[in-house]
Design a protein around this motif. Structure first.
Motif, PDB file in Angstrom:
ATOM      1  N   PHE A  30      20.673  37.515  13.556  1.00  7.67           N
ATOM      2  CA  PHE A  30      19.152  36.524  14.260  1.00  7.67           C
ATOM      3  C   PHE A  30      19.682  35.289  14.789  1.00  7.67           C
ATOM      4  O   PHE A  30      20.754  34.957  14.967  1.00  7.67           O
ATOM      5  CB  PHE A  30      18.171  35.751  12.530  1.00  7.67           C
ATOM      6  CG  PHE A  30      18.438  36.801  12.270  1.00  7.67           C
ATOM      7  CD1 PHE A  30      16.631  37.539  12.561  1.00  7.67           C
ATOM      8  CD2 PHE A  30      18.411  37.439  10.470  1.00  7.67           C
ATOM      9  CE1 PHE A  30      16.019  38.706  11.814  1.00  7.67           C
ATOM     10  CE2 PHE A  30      18.180  38.784  10.015  1.00  7.67           C
ATOM     11  CZ  PHE A  30      16.913  38.434  10.066  1.00  7.67           C
ATOM     12  N   ALA A  31      18.381  34.879  15.723  1.00  6.46           N
ATOM     13  CA  ALA A  31      18.819  33.272  16.593  1.00  6.46           C
ATOM     14  C   ALA A  31      18.443  32.459  15.183  1.00  6.46           C
ATOM     15  O   ALA A  31      17.615  32.398  14.514  1.00  6.46           O
ATOM     16  CB  ALA A  31      17.332  34.029  17.153  1.00  6.46           C
ATOM     17  N   TYR A  32      19.133  31.498  15.488  1.00  8.10           N
ATOM     18  CA  TYR A  32      18.813  29.658  15.720  1.00  8.10           C
ATOM     19  C   TYR A  32      18.938  29.103  16.772  1.00  8.10           C
ATOM     20  O   TYR A  32      19.392  28.103  15.926  1.00  8.10           O
ATOM     21  CB  TYR A  32      20.390  30.037  13.920  1.00  8.10           C
ATOM     22  CG  TYR A  32      20.093  31.435  13.441  1.00  8.10           C
ATOM     23  CD1 TYR A  32      19.648  30.646  12.415  1.00  8.10           C
ATOM     24  CD2 TYR A  32      21.478  32.004  12.591  1.00  8.10           C
ATOM     25  CE1 TYR A  32      19.755  32.677  11.434  1.00  8.10           C
ATOM     26  CE2 TYR A  32      21.299  33.300  12.429  1.00  8.10           C
ATOM     27  CZ  TYR A  32      20.347  33.251  11.426  1.00  8.10           C
ATOM     28  OH  TYR A  32      20.660  34.785  10.308  1.00  8.10           O
ATOM     29  N   ASN A  33      18.034  29.362  17.531  1.00  8.58           N
ATOM     30  CA  ASN A  33      17.873  28.260  18.666  1.00  8.58           C
ATOM     31  C   ASN A  33      16.658  27.446  18.171  1.00  8.58           C
ATOM     32  O   ASN A  33      16.737  27.113  18.943  1.00  8.58           O
ATOM     33  CB  ASN A  33      18.061  28.641  19.727  1.00  8.58           C
ATOM     34  CG  ASN A  33      19.983  29.004  20.345  1.00  8.58           C
ATOM     35  OD1 ASN A  33      20.464  28.552  19.696  1.00  8.58           O
ATOM     36  ND2 ASN A  33      20.494  30.473  19.761  1.00  8.58           N
ATOM     37  N   ASN A  34      15.326  27.329  17.338  1.00  8.96           N
ATOM     38  CA  ASN A  34      14.647  27.100  17.372  1.00  8.96           C
ATOM     39  C   ASN A  34      14.568  26.580  15.455  1.00  8.96           C
ATOM     40  O   ASN A  34      12.954  26.963  15.434  1.00  8.96           O
ATOM     41  CB  ASN A  34      13.684  27.863  17.864  1.00  8.96           C
ATOM     42  CG  ASN A  34      12.063  26.761  18.318  1.00  8.96           C
ATOM     43  OD1 ASN A  34      12.000  25.553  18.172  1.00  8.96           O
ATOM     44  ND2 ASN A  34      11.243  27.912  18.548  1.00  8.96           N
ATOM     45  N   VAL A  35      14.794  25.689  15.305  1.00  2.58           N
ATOM     46  CA  VAL A  35      14.710  25.154  13.688  1.00  2.58           C
ATOM     47  C   VAL A  35      13.348  24.384  14.077  1.00  2.58           C
ATOM     48  O   VAL A  35      13.175  23.251  14.449  1.00  2.58           O
ATOM     49  CB  VAL A  35      15.696  24.685  12.854  1.00  2.58           C
ATOM     50  CG1 VAL A  35      15.070  24.099  11.800  1.00  2.58           C
ATOM     51  CG2 VAL A  35      17.496  25.406  13.070  1.00  2.58           C
ATOM     52  N   SER A  36      12.368  24.978  13.373  1.00  2.00           N
ATOM     53  CA  SER A  36      11.118  24.172  13.460  1.00  2.00           C
ATOM     54  C   SER A  36      10.373  23.566  11.285  1.00  2.00           C
ATOM     55  O   SER A  36       9.771  23.264  11.777  1.00  2.00           O
ATOM     56  CB  SER A  36       9.946  25.426  13.939  1.00  2.00           C
ATOM     57  OG  SER A  36       9.580  26.551  13.181  1.00  2.00           O
ATOM     58  N   GLN A  37      11.225  24.320  10.746  1.00  2.00           N
ATOM     59  CA  GLN A  37      10.805  24.281   9.945  1.00  2.00           C
ATOM     60  C   GLN A  37      12.054  24.152   9.138  1.00  2.00           C
ATOM     61  O   GLN A  37      12.995  24.754   9.033  1.00  2.00           O
ATOM     62  CB  GLN A  37       9.588  25.530   8.749  1.00  2.00           C
ATOM     63  CG  GLN A  37       8.170  25.390   9.566  1.00  2.00           C
ATOM     64  CD  GLN A  37       7.734  26.322   8.858  1.00  2.00           C
ATOM     65  OE1 GLN A  37       6.976  26.048   7.780  1.00  2.00           O
ATOM     66  NE2 GLN A  37       7.219  27.259   9.392  1.00  2.00           N
ATOM     67  N   ILE A  38      11.340  22.466   8.054  1.00  2.00           N
ATOM     68  CA  ILE A  38      13.050  22.614   6.745  1.00  2.00           C
ATOM     69  C   ILE A  38      12.053  22.782   5.516  1.00  2.00           C
ATOM     70  O   ILE A  38      10.572  22.028   5.526  1.00  2.00           O
ATOM     71  CB  ILE A  38      13.667  21.796   6.819  1.00  2.00           C
ATOM     72  CG1 ILE A  38      13.303  20.746   7.185  1.00  2.00           C
ATOM     73  CG2 ILE A  38      15.029  21.983   8.366  1.00  2.00           C
ATOM     74  CD1 ILE A  38      14.207  19.201   7.115  1.00  2.00           C
ATOM     75  N   ALA A 299      15.209  19.114  11.279  1.00  6.74           N
ATOM     76  CA  ALA A 299      14.456  19.954  12.070  1.00  6.74           C
ATOM     77  C   ALA A 299      14.279  20.276  13.420  1.00  6.74           C
ATOM     78  O   ALA A 299      13.997  19.226  13.981  1.00  6.74           O
ATOM     79  CB  ALA A 299      13.491  20.964  11.160  1.00  6.74           C
ATOM     80  N   GLY A 300      15.416  20.628  13.990  1.00  5.59           N
ATOM     81  CA  GLY A 300      15.862  19.555  15.472  1.00  5.59           C
ATOM     82  C   GLY A 300      15.796  20.756  16.750  1.00  5.59           C
ATOM     83  O   GLY A 300      16.573  20.666  17.531  1.00  5.59           O
ATOM     84  N   ASN A 301      15.262  21.207  16.133  1.00  6.97           N
ATOM     85  CA  ASN A 301      14.831  22.681  17.539  1.00  6.97           C
ATOM     86  C   ASN A 301      15.944  23.559  17.490  1.00  6.97           C
ATOM     87  O   ASN A 301      16.973  23.527  17.014  1.00  6.97           O
ATOM     88  CB  ASN A 301      13.862  22.285  18.188  1.00  6.97           C
ATOM     89  CG  ASN A 301      12.339  21.667  17.748  1.00  6.97           C
ATOM     90  OD1 ASN A 301      11.694  22.893  17.110  1.00  6.97           O
ATOM     91  ND2 ASN A 301      12.299  20.461  17.462  1.00  6.97           N
ATOM     92  N   ASP A 302      16.306  23.306  19.143  1.00  2.00           N
ATOM     93  CA  ASP A 302      17.422  24.121  19.516  1.00  2.00           C
ATOM     94  C   ASP A 302      18.710  23.552  19.198  1.00  2.00           C
ATOM     95  O   ASP A 302      20.030  23.855  19.798  1.00  2.00           O
ATOM     96  CB  ASP A 302      17.727  23.927  20.842  1.00  2.00           C
ATOM     97  CG  ASP A 302      17.319  22.198  21.536  1.00  2.00           C
ATOM     98  OD1 ASP A 302      16.922  21.557  20.917  1.00  2.00           O
ATOM     99  OD2 ASP A 302      17.345  22.302  22.530  1.00  2.00           O
ATOM    100  N   LEU A 303      18.860  21.900  18.421  1.00  2.00           N
ATOM    101  CA  LEU A 303      20.124  21.667  18.389  1.00  2.00           C
ATOM    102  C   LEU A 303      20.711  21.528  16.400  1.00  2.00           C
ATOM    103  O   LEU A 303      21.239  21.628  15.653  1.00  2.00           O
ATOM    104  CB  LEU A 303      19.701  20.216  17.539  1.00  2.00           C
ATOM    105  CG  LEU A 303      19.523  19.175  18.961  1.00  2.00           C
ATOM    106  CD1 LEU A 303      19.462  18.010  19.238  1.00  2.00           C
ATOM    107  CD2 LEU A 303      21.016  19.676  20.050  1.00  2.00           C
ATOM    108  N   GLY A 304      19.445  22.969  16.189  1.00  2.00           N
ATOM    109  CA  GLY A 304      19.455  23.795  14.438  1.00  2.00           C
ATOM    110  C   GLY A 304      19.387  22.805  13.721  1.00  2.00           C
ATOM    111  O   GLY A 304      18.030  22.077  13.417  1.00  2.00           O
ATOM    112  N   VAL A 305      19.755  22.488  12.229  1.00  2.00           N
ATOM    113  CA  VAL A 305      19.335  21.306  11.090  1.00  2.00           C
ATOM    114  C   VAL A 305      20.547  19.838  11.630  1.00  2.00           C
ATOM    115  O   VAL A 305      21.263  20.445  11.439  1.00  2.00           O
ATOM    116  CB  VAL A 305      20.025  21.856   9.305  1.00  2.00           C
ATOM    117  CG1 VAL A 305      19.730  20.837   9.091  1.00  2.00           C
ATOM    118  CG2 VAL A 305      19.040  23.217   9.590  1.00  2.00           C
ATOM    119  N   ILE A 306      19.670  19.080  10.990  1.00  2.00           N
ATOM    120  CA  ILE A 306      20.126  17.289  11.852  1.00  2.00           C
ATOM    121  C   ILE A 306      20.406  17.042  10.390  1.00  2.00           C
ATOM    122  O   ILE A 306      19.395  16.525   9.732  1.00  2.00           O
ATOM    123  CB  ILE A 306      19.621  17.024  12.848  1.00  2.00           C
ATOM    124  CG1 ILE A 306      19.645  17.896  13.960  1.00  2.00           C
ATOM    125  CG2 ILE A 306      20.600  15.622  12.741  1.00  2.00           C
ATOM    126  CD1 ILE A 306      18.864  17.107  15.343  1.00  2.00           C
TER     127      ILE A 306
END
Length: 595
Positions: A30-38, A299-306
């Motif tokens: 899976f792609a994990y380059n757009n983390v939008s929700q946590i 949720a850092g979008n292309d930065l992943g989880v911050i």
């Protein structure tokens, strides 16, 4: 109805990607380059990226991945929320299916998914209150019983119980507020007859103008976002503008703060509505706060989880948690070059405007070439990559074809050259860089790159091994609007098969006789009707004519037989040297339906 699936949770670290996959086993990528929700539990932060789910261990940073392999019942996750009271994660898919994941496994609640209805089943917002989750839907509100794991009620709150799209809900002082694009409905949360539309009234005296965007409850205040402006209201007091001089994209509520997302920064309001700013950490779309460790999770979008932690005036401690994987979860074309897999996420039927990524999987890890890399070298918008081709004499040299903007050349995963209507035989429509519509690109055994060019008079372009461009004209290819795969026969490299996916639908077979630039000795045909023998009820063999409604795929097996996928199943083409004859026949695969 509910279904229980038990699973064993597993943790995938980067080293696992190098492990040999056993025969008959599956692995997800899976792609994990757009983390939008946590969403967070006591020990984990769950993240949704491109519809996929993973978690970060708060204490050791370990990553855990969730999919159908681990017990989930869908692949395109739309919303998540953690129910801290019952220690379970609510997972809602775009098709309306619902999973509840706790220590005992995954419980599926498929009622909405299975319901026959014309309205969209997308859930726009989850609001937890006591032992219920109120789901804002495109038709109304669903009350989900979190203890019984079942849908308790559905509220159609429009006039005369009509459907209305609810964007979000908020519960303040025993009242539930439901936000639509044009109005706010209100009812008592303790009313036993919330299913009755007459229990809901519209709210007057609202601030601002134009469409509403979101509503929530924070510190006993209603928080309202309307047309980019943020307001709050406490009790019977008037509405107050929070940021009168700012346009707000969105906001979320965490345990101790109202989180307002600005360009490259997050504005955090505490319960007294005093604010502080976290900036220069990228674009943030969701935030949670862990009071036990004084850490913000984002949720850092292309930065992943911050994770963000600051003690007093010290320099903030910032960590990023982003798994390896493909760039996006929208594969359109997949093809191997040796042991290297190339994946591109475009589309051929229309301008999908999907970001131009080239995703490569080799030796257990992913490498992604992004749209920004391509566009920084060309100055031209690049979308909808639909095919790749690797040089048979140099595996580090490859091309990517775009449905919209031409052909891109790479060496050692670096951009090398942009081939377009100004420096090649590639043609465009309307004199624009965005209408160089390619259909496929394939290398032959001699180092020549064959490229399909749609809608134009000479539909085949060839980038010769000596660096020159030429073009070929065949009636079965020229001006076709949707050229699919180009197949070079593994039995005779002079033989090519091309399918036209939409009207005029058919197969173009051609033989260039090994003289690409001399078409005088070529053969070609365009087949729109497939003739195949079939045994009738009288046990007699007759010829049947089939006209495909669509062609979707094509491949050649090791015996030289070409398999063509259609709306009525696969057709098999053998003896390709005879395909130019008017009496040529193929064969049809029919799967008996005895049900």
């Amino acid at each position: 109805m509910k279904k229980v699936v038990f699973f064993i949770a597993f943790t995938l670290f980067g080293m696992v990607l190098h492990a040999q996959l056993a025969m008959g086993k599956w692995r997800t990528h899976f792609a994990y380059n757009n983390v939008s929700q946590i969403a967070q539990s006591d020990n984990k932060v769950y993240a949704v990226s491109e519809g996929a789910l993973y978690s970060v261990d708060k204490f050791d940073g370990g990553l855990e991945f969730y999919s159908k392999i681990s017990g989930l019942n869908g692949t395109d996750i739309n919303r998540i929320e953690f129910d801290s009271k019952n220690k379970q994660l609510i997972i809602i898919y775009r098709n309306g299916n619902i999973d509840v994941m706790g220590n005992g496994g995954v419980i599926n609640i498929p009622d909405l998914y299975n319901k026959q209805m014309s309205a969209s089943k997308v859930v726009n917002h989850i609001n937890l209150y006591q032992d219920k989750a109120y789901l804002s839907c495109d038709f109304g509100i669903i009350a989900l019983n979190l203890k019984k794991k079942e849908i308790a009620d559905t509220y159609y709150i429009g006039p005369n119980a009509t459907e209305v799209r609810v964007l979000s809900t908020a519960i303040v002082n025993d009242s539930i507020y439901a936000l639509t694009a044009t109005r706010i409905f209100k009812a008592s949360i303790n009313d036993p007859f919330l299913v009755n539309y007459e229990s809901w009234e519209t709210v007057d005296g609202l601030p601002g103008t134009d469409n509403f965007q979101s509503i929530a409850a924070f510190a006993n205040n209603l928080i309202l976002l309307r047309n980019g402006k943020l307001y709050r209201k406490s009790g019977n007091n008037p509405w107050i503008s929070l940021l009168p001089n700012e346009n707000v994209a969105t906001f979320t509520i965490s345990e101790i703060s109202l989180n307002v997302f600005m360009n490259n920064s997050v504005l955090l309001f505490d319960s007294n509505f005093e604010s502080k700013t976290i900036s220069n950490i990228g674009t943030i779309s969701d935030t949670k706060y862990d009071a036990n460790t004084n850490t913000y999770w984002m949720a850092g979008n292309d930065l992943g989880v911050i994770s963000y932690k600051q003690e007093g005036g010290n320099i903030p401690e910032i960590n990023y948690f982003k798994p390896l994987g493909p760039a996006v979860n929208s594969p359109f074309d997949m093809r191997f070059s040796g042991q290297k897999l190339f994946v591109v996420p475009g589309g051929r039927w229309a301008f999908y405007l999907r970001s131009a990524y080239i995703m490569m999987y080799e030796n257990g890890s992913w490498t992604n070439i992004s749209r920004s890399l391509i566009e920084s070298n060309t100055g031209i918008t690049c979308t909808d990559l639909i095919a790749t081709a690797t040089d048979p004499n140099d595996k580090s040299h490859f091309f990517a074809a775009s449905y919209s903007s031409g052909l891109y050349e790479f060496r050692n995963n670096k951009f090398f050259k942009y081939h377009n209507f100004t420096n090649s035989t590639i043609e465009n429509l309307f004199g624009d860089y965005q209408y160089q519509m390619l259909g496929d690109c394939v290398y032959d055994a001699f180092g020549n790159l064959w490229v399909l060019n749609q809608f134009v008079k000479s539909g085949i372009k060839v980038y010769l091994a000596d660096g020159r461009w030429t073009q070929l004209t065949y009636p079965g290819v020229d001006t076709k609007p949707s050229l699919g795969a180009l197949l070079i026969s593994n039995q005779n490299p002079n033989q090519k098969i091309i399918y036209s996916a939409r009207p005029p639908i058919g197969l173009c077979a051609l033989d260039d006789n090994g003289t690409i630039e001399d078409q005088s000795d070529d053969k070609s045909t365009f087949i729109t009707e497939f003739l195949y023998p079939e045994v009738n009820e009288s046990n007699q063999t007759t010829l049947v004519s089939f006209t495909p409604g669509i062609i979707t795929a094509m491949a050649q097996d090791k015996n030289g037989i070409v398999w063509v996928g259609t709306d009525q199943g696969p057709f098999l083409f053998s003896n390709l040297s005879e395909i130019y004859n008017s009496d040529y026949t193929c064969s049809r695969v029919k799967i008996p339906r005895n049900d």
